[in-house]
Design a protein around this motif. Structure first.
Motif, PDB file in Angstrom:
ATOM      1  N   ASN A  49       0.825  -1.209   0.000  1.00  0.00           N
ATOM      2  CA  ASN A  49       0.000   0.000   0.000  1.00  0.00           C
ATOM      3  C   ASN A  49       0.851   1.246   0.000  1.00  0.00           C
ATOM      4  OD1 ASN A  49      -2.289  -1.541   0.047  1.00  0.00           O
ATOM      5  ND2 ASN A  49      -2.501  -1.444   2.287  1.00  0.00           N
ATOM      6  N   GLN A  50       1.930   1.135   0.799  1.00  0.00           N
ATOM      7  CA  GLN A  50       2.815   2.292   0.876  1.00  0.00           C
ATOM      8  C   GLN A  50       3.457   2.549  -0.502  1.00  0.00           C
ATOM      9  OE1 GLN A  50       6.462   1.900   3.015  1.00  0.00           O
ATOM     10  NE2 GLN A  50       6.178   3.845   4.089  1.00  0.00           N
ATOM     11  N   ASN A  51       3.852   1.446  -1.132  1.00  0.00           N
ATOM     12  CA  ASN A  51       4.451   1.569  -2.467  1.00  0.00           C
ATOM     13  C   ASN A  51       3.484   2.211  -3.455  1.00  0.00           C
ATOM     14  OD1 ASN A  51       6.813   0.524  -1.607  1.00  0.00           O
ATOM     15  ND2 ASN A  51       6.436  -1.570  -2.350  1.00  0.00           N
ATOM     16  N   GLN A  52       2.250   1.783  -3.392  1.00  0.00           N
ATOM     17  CA  GLN A  52       1.238   2.365  -4.276  1.00  0.00           C
ATOM     18  C   GLN A  52       1.126   3.866  -4.046  1.00  0.00           C
ATOM     19  OE1 GLN A  52      -0.303   1.183  -6.809  1.00  0.00           O
ATOM     20  NE2 GLN A  52      -0.044  -1.048  -6.603  1.00  0.00           N
ATOM     21  N   GLU A  53       1.183   4.215  -2.774  1.00  0.00           N
ATOM     22  CA  GLU A  53       1.065   5.639  -2.454  1.00  0.00           C
ATOM     23  C   GLU A  53       2.268   6.409  -2.976  1.00  0.00           C
ATOM     24  OE1 GLU A  53       0.159   6.578   1.660  1.00  0.00           O
ATOM     25  OE2 GLU A  53      -1.553   5.196   1.565  1.00  0.00           O
ATOM     26  N   ILE A  54       3.438   5.778  -2.793  1.00  0.00           N
ATOM     27  CA  ILE A  54       4.642   6.441  -3.304  1.00  0.00           C
ATOM     28  C   ILE A  54       4.536   6.632  -4.831  1.00  0.00           C
ATOM     29  CG2 ILE A  54       7.117   6.160  -3.682  1.00  0.00           C
ATOM     30  CD1 ILE A  54       7.179   4.762  -0.917  1.00  0.00           C
ATOM     31  N   LEU A  55       4.043   5.586  -5.488  1.00  0.00           N
ATOM     32  CA  LEU A  55       3.881   5.659  -6.954  1.00  0.00           C
ATOM     33  C   LEU A  55       2.955   6.801  -7.356  1.00  0.00           C
ATOM     34  CD1 LEU A  55       3.690   1.892  -7.979  1.00  0.00           C
ATOM     35  CD2 LEU A  55       5.488   3.527  -8.526  1.00  0.00           C
ATOM     36  N   SER A  56       1.860   6.932  -6.611  1.00  0.00           N
ATOM     37  CA  SER A  56       0.911   8.011  -6.902  1.00  0.00           C
ATOM     38  C   SER A  56       1.585   9.359  -6.753  1.00  0.00           C
ATOM     39  CB  SER A  56      -0.286   7.926  -5.959  1.00  0.00           C
ATOM     40  OG  SER A  56      -0.967   6.722  -6.171  1.00  0.00           O
ATOM     41  N   THR A  57       2.394   9.476  -5.691  1.00  0.00           N
ATOM     42  CA  THR A  57       3.099  10.727  -5.467  1.00  0.00           C
ATOM     43  C   THR A  57       4.045  11.029  -6.635  1.00  0.00           C
ATOM     44  OG1 THR A  57       3.044  10.194  -3.120  1.00  0.00           O
ATOM     45  CG2 THR A  57       4.504  11.968  -3.792  1.00  0.00           C
ATOM     46  N   LEU A  58       4.771   9.978  -7.023  1.00  0.00           N
ATOM     47  CA  LEU A  58       5.702  10.154  -8.155  1.00  0.00           C
ATOM     48  C   LEU A  58       4.944  10.607  -9.404  1.00  0.00           C
ATOM     49  CD1 LEU A  58       7.975   6.990  -7.705  1.00  0.00           C
ATOM     50  CD2 LEU A  58       8.577   9.362  -7.221  1.00  0.00           C
ATOM     51  N   ARG A  59       3.845   9.959  -9.609  1.00  0.00           N
ATOM     52  CA  ARG A  59       3.052  10.274 -10.800  1.00  0.00           C
ATOM     53  C   ARG A  59       2.610  11.732 -10.783  1.00  0.00           C
ATOM     54  NH1 ARG A  59      -2.097  10.506 -11.057  1.00  0.00           N
ATOM     55  NH2 ARG A  59      -2.447   9.215  -9.240  1.00  0.00           N
ATOM     56  N   GLN A  60       2.137  12.171  -9.591  1.00  0.00           N
ATOM     57  CA  GLN A  60       1.711  13.562  -9.471  1.00  0.00           C
ATOM     58  C   GLN A  60       2.867  14.505  -9.804  1.00  0.00           C
ATOM     59  OE1 GLN A  60      -0.018  14.307  -5.622  1.00  0.00           O
ATOM     60  NE2 GLN A  60      -1.295  12.477  -5.837  1.00  0.00           N
ATOM     61  N   HIS A  61       3.995  14.113  -9.322  1.00  0.00           N
ATOM     62  CA  HIS A  61       5.166  14.939  -9.543  1.00  0.00           C
ATOM     63  C   HIS A  61       5.497  15.075 -11.033  1.00  0.00           C
ATOM     64  CE1 HIS A  61       8.559  16.869  -7.598  1.00  0.00           C
ATOM     65  NE2 HIS A  61       9.303  16.463  -8.629  1.00  0.00           N
ATOM     66  N   VAL A  62       5.456  13.930 -11.685  1.00  0.00           N
ATOM     67  CA  VAL A  62       5.744  13.913 -13.128  1.00  0.00           C
ATOM     68  C   VAL A  62       4.703  14.761 -13.871  1.00  0.00           C
ATOM     69  CG1 VAL A  62       5.746  12.432 -15.203  1.00  0.00           C
ATOM     70  CG2 VAL A  62       6.959  11.721 -13.127  1.00  0.00           C
ATOM     71  N   GLU A  63       3.500  14.598 -13.453  1.00  0.00           N
ATOM     72  CA  GLU A  63       2.402  15.339 -14.091  1.00  0.00           C
ATOM     73  C   GLU A  63       2.600  16.843 -13.944  1.00  0.00           C
ATOM     74  OE1 GLU A  63      -1.496  14.031 -12.817  1.00  0.00           O
ATOM     75  OE2 GLU A  63      -2.451  15.712 -13.828  1.00  0.00           O
ATOM     76  N   LEU A  64       3.036  17.217 -12.734  1.00  0.00           N
ATOM     77  CA  LEU A  64       3.274  18.627 -12.470  1.00  0.00           C
ATOM     78  C   LEU A  64       4.404  19.167 -13.360  1.00  0.00           C
ATOM     79  CD1 LEU A  64       2.115  20.708 -10.479  1.00  0.00           C
ATOM     80  CD2 LEU A  64       4.083  20.253  -9.007  1.00  0.00           C
ATOM     81  N   SER A  65       5.467  18.371 -13.439  1.00  0.00           N
ATOM     82  CA  SER A  65       6.610  18.790 -14.276  1.00  0.00           C
ATOM     83  C   SER A  65       6.177  18.984 -15.734  1.00  0.00           C
ATOM     84  CB  SER A  65       7.712  17.728 -14.226  1.00  0.00           C
ATOM     85  OG  SER A  65       8.311  17.763 -12.974  1.00  0.00           O
ATOM     86  N   LEU A  66       5.431  18.016 -16.204  1.00  0.00           N
ATOM     87  CA  LEU A  66       4.997  18.085 -17.611  1.00  0.00           C
ATOM     88  C   LEU A  66       4.114  19.308 -17.826  1.00  0.00           C
ATOM     89  CD1 LEU A  66       4.270  14.314 -18.371  1.00  0.00           C
ATOM     90  CD2 LEU A  66       6.328  15.639 -18.862  1.00  0.00           C
ATOM     91  N   ASN A  67       3.285  19.575 -16.901  1.00  0.00           N
ATOM     92  CA  ASN A  67       2.407  20.733 -16.995  1.00  0.00           C
ATOM     93  C   ASN A  67       3.194  22.019 -17.074  1.00  0.00           C
ATOM     94  OD1 ASN A  67      -0.528  20.482 -17.077  1.00  0.00           O
ATOM     95  ND2 ASN A  67      -0.255  19.156 -15.321  1.00  0.00           N
ATOM     96  N   HIS A  68       4.196  22.101 -16.206  1.00  0.00           N
ATOM     97  CA  HIS A  68       5.038  23.303 -16.241  1.00  0.00           C
ATOM     98  C   HIS A  68       5.688  23.493 -17.603  1.00  0.00           C
ATOM     99  CE1 HIS A  68       5.435  23.410 -11.595  1.00  0.00           C
ATOM    100  NE2 HIS A  68       4.503  24.281 -12.025  1.00  0.00           N
ATOM    101  N   SER A  69       6.170  22.400 -18.133  1.00  0.00           N
ATOM    102  CA  SER A  69       6.825  22.477 -19.449  1.00  0.00           C
ATOM    103  C   SER A  69       5.837  22.970 -20.509  1.00  0.00           C
ATOM    104  CB  SER A  69       7.358  21.099 -19.850  1.00  0.00           C
ATOM    105  OG  SER A  69       8.283  20.682 -18.867  1.00  0.00           O
TER     106      SER A  69
END
Lengths: 143, 868
Positions: free
Chosen positions: B53-73
């Protein structure tokens, strides 16, 4: 007539002085002298020396000494008072004794007077005078 | 507790218990291990699930981060696009675009690698490069034609508003992968003018390395590995960098489909609804994966074109899992070890219980029989009036009967198995231990151990004196000691009282010198104490005791019968008898003895106990006192008789004096008087004088005799005191003198009343003497004053008669009160010197005092007191 005075006295001096004292006061009643108590009763009862004397003639007064040989004054007094014939006889104790005891005993035995014989003759004379006046003149005798 | 001799020995019993305990322990421990294992497994599973579960949560966080970066670009791209579109609306000014691009790149230098404007022919019109933080506006000579590059081809196909996002790959410079690897994403947006004619492309090169580094930073917080895979299953991010970018080098071995086809197959079958999964296997470990392309977008800025064509994976290798669970294993193992101890004790405890139960079971029949015996034994023990306790070899109390519990104030349960030393006061504990050792070493010899007197202590700390009889009882458990206890506190008190009264009695016996004897009736000899022998005149205690007959022989024959009667009375009653008797000393002297005797019943024999006191001296002194008293009385009577005789003689003498001495005087006086009268004038002056002298002398002697008689009467007279008014008496006497001597003018001073407690007749004599004297001695005074009064003194009234007459010389005051003593000649003042002697006699008979003060020619005062 004058009645006799019976003087019961063993001492001749006193007999003489008493008689002298009475005479000096003009008390001229005959004084019969009894030498002692026995003689005194003899006289009153008409015995002994006074055998045949009319005993109805009682003396007017008895002057009685206390200390006497044979029979003392108290015994004489008792006899006088014991005898109905003489019981009313006036008896005056005339003595040298100043003892209260003698005085009381005398009255107890029925003495009518108690007179002390003083040493002073003048006083004695005076006492005799008083006695004579009182018992022979003033006093009413029942006899 | 039973005293069975069939009880197995301790050693055997221990073995049996050990066996029992082992039998219990191992299954119990096995069970415990299973339970532990189960718990461990459960914990492990839940722990791994948690990890997933923790891993899933970490993955979600990573995904959000990537999404944010892409948005900025994309924002950057939009900004660049708008600048170019505005610029070309009028006339194209590449310089302005270049400057604007420069500002954008500078502000985002960490992310933007390159920003370009490329014409539709493929030539670069504006190019701003970021070469490792150094932003450069590339001038015309260095601009290149990029028409052959895939992103230009793709861009030229786009319609207005569309954006092309390149796959994440490595930058290629001059036909080769730039090293160090530069992960890159390219955005291409077409530029259309107001007439909707394409005028060129805005190309933004984003440095994906920065984004991946952030992923790395987040991913390393987990123990799991973080993978980012592209749609073909190649790693674009992995901590193990050697597996990355396989597609750039056409090496398909470095792809998930090749290495883990099972995982890959799961990844590519994800859907929008089921975009994530966890895979767990012993060989593989744990894989948690998300298909980011299928994931719903969280951030929506209107950039519909943003795509995230990657799989995010968290991977826990079997080794990593092992590391995690090792800790858990260790913890549970420790727990197991710890729980071993209670299990073991429980097993042993149960084993003991079982063993006891087994004992009981084995001996059930035997026990039933014994239980009856035991019950009887207990009942008997409880009913015993003697406190009893049983102590085992360890000196613990195993049994205490009711009396013992009562004595030591314990309840039955409390007393069980407490050490015997609890009943021993602290100060005796050491000695007790020593005694116990001694006893244990040789219990047989002390089977009937001597009775010991010791102090014991109760539960409440009260000390009681007890006597303990120890009795070892051998059982198969060992030697058990049965102690019978006697509470001797009361006896001790009685003993000490007895000792005290004994001492008192001995003191009395010794002080009063009392002899004590005992005789068992009918016995030949008697028992005497030392004093008895002394009383009976023995110089020392004889070798053979004195016999009854010997004693009787010493008694006075007149007293023996009475003594026998007294003894008979004593034998018949419980009362003590008192008696007195005489005995003969060895010298044959009589000795008086006072005795007392009382019967004493002694088992089946009657004894007489008696005392003797030597009262000879007492008796003798009584006798002599009686004799002396009688003698005294006799003498007193004799003296009284003699005195009375003397008195009688004196009275007779006085009587004789008054009669016989006065009579001759009267004769002297009378005849002198008669002589004077009869002689009349014949007696001359001289002779008359003689006769008068004779008379005066006779009269004086008469007075003398009277006064002497008065004096002697006073000596004999009894004093009868009553209240007398001296004033009235005085007035009476003075009046008498006034009558006798009317020519004299004498002042008489006296208070209205002057009371004294005295004999009235005697006081009359006193006052008569004193006042007559005063009358007499004031005859020559000019203004004669006589005073009768009193002075109040603390010791009592002092009466006085005072005159201002002739007085006297104080030198001769001593002669004043002597009989026949005169201070004046008869011619001065007549008198015979008996008056004051008489006064003194009267005052002395009243217990008073008389004294005089005088001054010649000034007067005299006679003082006297009359004490009440």
């Amino acid at each position: 007539m004058n009645k006799t005075i019976l003087l019961v006295e063993d001492n001749p001096d006193d007999q003489l002085l008493t008689k002298a004292a009475l005479e000096m006061n003009n008390i001229l009643n005959e004084v019969v002298i009894a030498e002692n108590g026995v003689e005194a009763l003899d006289f009153l009862n008409g015995q002994g020396k006074w055998e045949g004397r009319n005993t109805d003639e009682l003396p007017a007064l008895v002057l009685l000494d206390l200390n006497m040989p044979k029979m003392g004054g108290f015994d004489v007094l008792k006899h006088i008072r014991a005898n109905p014939r003489t019981e009313l006889l006036p008896v005056v104790i005339l003595t040298t004794s100043k003892e209260d005891r003698d005085l009381v005993d005398s009255y107890k035995n029925g003495a009518n007077s108690y007179v002390k014989k003083p040493v002073d003759f003048d006083e004695f004379t005076n006492a005799a005078k008083q006695l004579g006046i009182y018992w022979l003149m003033v006093n009413e005798s029942p006899l | 507790m039973s005293l069975s001799k069939a009880t197995p020995s301790n050693k055997q019993k221990g073995l049996q218990v050990t066996k029992q305990a082992a039998l219990l322990f191992f299954p119990l421990f096995g069970l415990l291990t299973l339970v532990m294992l189960w718990f461990y497994h459960d914990a492990r599973t839940s722990s791994l699930t948690y990890l997933e579960n923790q891993n899933q949560e970490i993955l979600s966080t990573l995904r959000q981060h990537v999404e944010l970066s892409l948005n900025h670009s994309q924002d950057d791209l939009d900004l660049a696009l708008k600048i170019v579109e505005n610029n070309i609306r009028t006339d194209i000014n590449l310089n302005e675009i270049s400057q604007a691009f420069y500002r954008i790149v500078t502000s985002r230098e960490a992310y933007i690698k390159q920003l370009r404007f490329i014409g539709i022919d493929g030539y670069e019109l504006v190019r701003v490069d970021n070469a490792g933080g150094k932003v450069v506006n590339v001038s015309g000579d260095f601009l290149q034609n990029k028409v052959d590059r895939y992103y230009v081809q793709q861009g030229l196909k786009l319609r207005q508003g569309q954006v092309y996002q390149s796959p994440l790959d490595l930058n290629v410079e001059f036909g080769a992968v730039e090293y160090p690897y530069r992960p890159m994403i390219r955005y291409v947006a077409p530029v259309f003018d107001s007439r909707a004619i394409m005028r060129g492309l805005v190309v933004l090169n984003v440095n994906a390395g920065a984004m991946l580094e952030e992923l790395n930073a987040i991913g390393t917080s987990s123990t799991a590995e973080v993978w980012l895979l592209n749609r073909d299953g190649y790693w674009v991010y992995d901590r193990r960098q050697d597996r990355e970018w396989g597609f750039m080098f056409n090496d398909n071995s470095l792809s998930l489909p090749m290495s883990h086809p099972d995982v890959w197959s799961l990844l590519i079958t994800t859907t929008t609804e089921d975009y994530q999964f966890n895979l767990k296997s012993d060989q593989l470990g744990i894989i948690s994966a998300q298909d980011w392309q299928q994931t719903p977008r969280l951030l929506n800025y209107g950039h519909q074109e943003i795509t995230m064509p990657w799989f995010g994976v968290m991977y826990l290798s079997p080794q990593a899992i092992q590391d995690i669970t090792a800790n858990l294993q260790q913890r549970y193992f420790t727990l197991l070890l710890i729980s071993c101890i209670p299990t073991l004790s429980l097993s042993i405890g149960f084993a003991f219980l079982f063993s006891r139960r087994n004992d009981l079971t084995e001996k059930l029949i035997q026990l039933n029989e014994m239980r009856e015996a035991d019950k009887k034994f207990h009942t008997a023990l409880d009913a015993s009036p003697t406190p009893m306790i049983m102590v085992d070899q360890e000196q613990n109390i195993v049994l205490a009967n009711r009396e013992a519990l009562k004595l030591f104030e314990y309840s039955s349960a409390e007393a069980m198995n407490i050490p015997l030393t609890s009943l021993i006061p602290n100060q005796y504990k050491k000695r007790h231990v020593h005694l116990v050792e001694e006893f244990q070493q040789s219990p047989e010899e002390r089977r009937m151990a001597p009775i010991r007197e010791v102090l014991a202590v109760t539960k409440t700390g009260k000390e009681v004196a007890v006597e303990i009889g120890l009795n070892p009882v051998e059982t198969s458990d060992g030697v058990i000691t049965l102690a019978s206890i006697t509470d001797i506190t009361q006896r001790k008190q009685l003993e000490s009282q007895l000792a005290k009264s004994n001492r008192t009695m001995m003191l009395a016996i010794n002080t009063a010198m009392i002899g004590v004897w005992t005789w068992s009736v009918g016995e030949k000899s008697m028992m005497w104490d030392d004093r008895m022998y002394k009383i009976y005149d023995y110089s020392q205690r004889p070798l053979k005791p004195v016999t009854y007959q010997e004693w009787r022989d010493r008694i006075h024959p007149e007293d023996i019968a009475r003594l026998d009667r007294v003894f008979e009375r004593a034998l018949r009653s419980n009362d003590s008898q008192q008696y007195e008797f005489r005995l003969y000393t060895k010298d044959g002297l009589v000795r008086w003895v006072k005795g007392g005797v009382v019967r004493e019943m002694h088992i089946n024999q009657t004894r007489l106990v008696g005392i003797n006191i030597d009262v000879t001296e007492e008796r003798m002194s009584h006798q002599s006192i009686a004799t002396i008293n009688r003698e005294l009385e006799r003498r007193v009577t004799q003296r009284t008789d003699e005195l009375q005789q003397a008195n009688r003689e004196l009275e007779a003498f006085s009587y004789a004096v008054s009669h016989d001495l006065r009579t001759p005087l009267r004769g002297i006086d009378g005849f002198s008087n008669l002589l004077m009268k009869s002689l009349g004038d014949k007696v001359d002056g001289q002779n008359k004088e003689y006769l008068n002298r004779i008379r005066t002398a006779a009269q004086r002697m008469g007075d003398l005799i009277d006064d002497m008689l008065t004096l002697s009467r006073i000596t004999r007279a009894d004093v009868v005191r009553k209240r007398v008014d001296l004033s009235a008496l005085g007035k009476n006497i003075i009046n008498h003198w006034r009558e006798i001597d009317p020519d004299r003018q004498v002042e008489f001073i006296t208070p209205k009343q002057l009371y004294a407690n005295a004999d009235s007749a005697l006081l009359r004599i006193v006052l008569n003497n004193l006042l007559s004297n005063a009358w007499k001695f004031t005859s020559n005074s000019e203004r004669p004053v006589i005073e009768l009064g009193s002075i109040n003194k603390p010791e009592g009234d002092v009466f006085f008669v005072k005159d201002n007459g002739a007085g006297f010389d104080m030198e001769y005051v001593g002669k004043l009160f002597g009989a026949f003593q005169r201070l004046h000649t008869n011619s001065e003042f007549p008198g015979n010197g008996i008056g004051l002697a008489t006064v003194q006699r009267v005052i002395e008979k009243h217990g008073g005092r008389v004294w005089a003060e005088g001054v010649v020619d000034q007067g005299a005062t006679i003082y006297f007191t009359l004490p009440k």
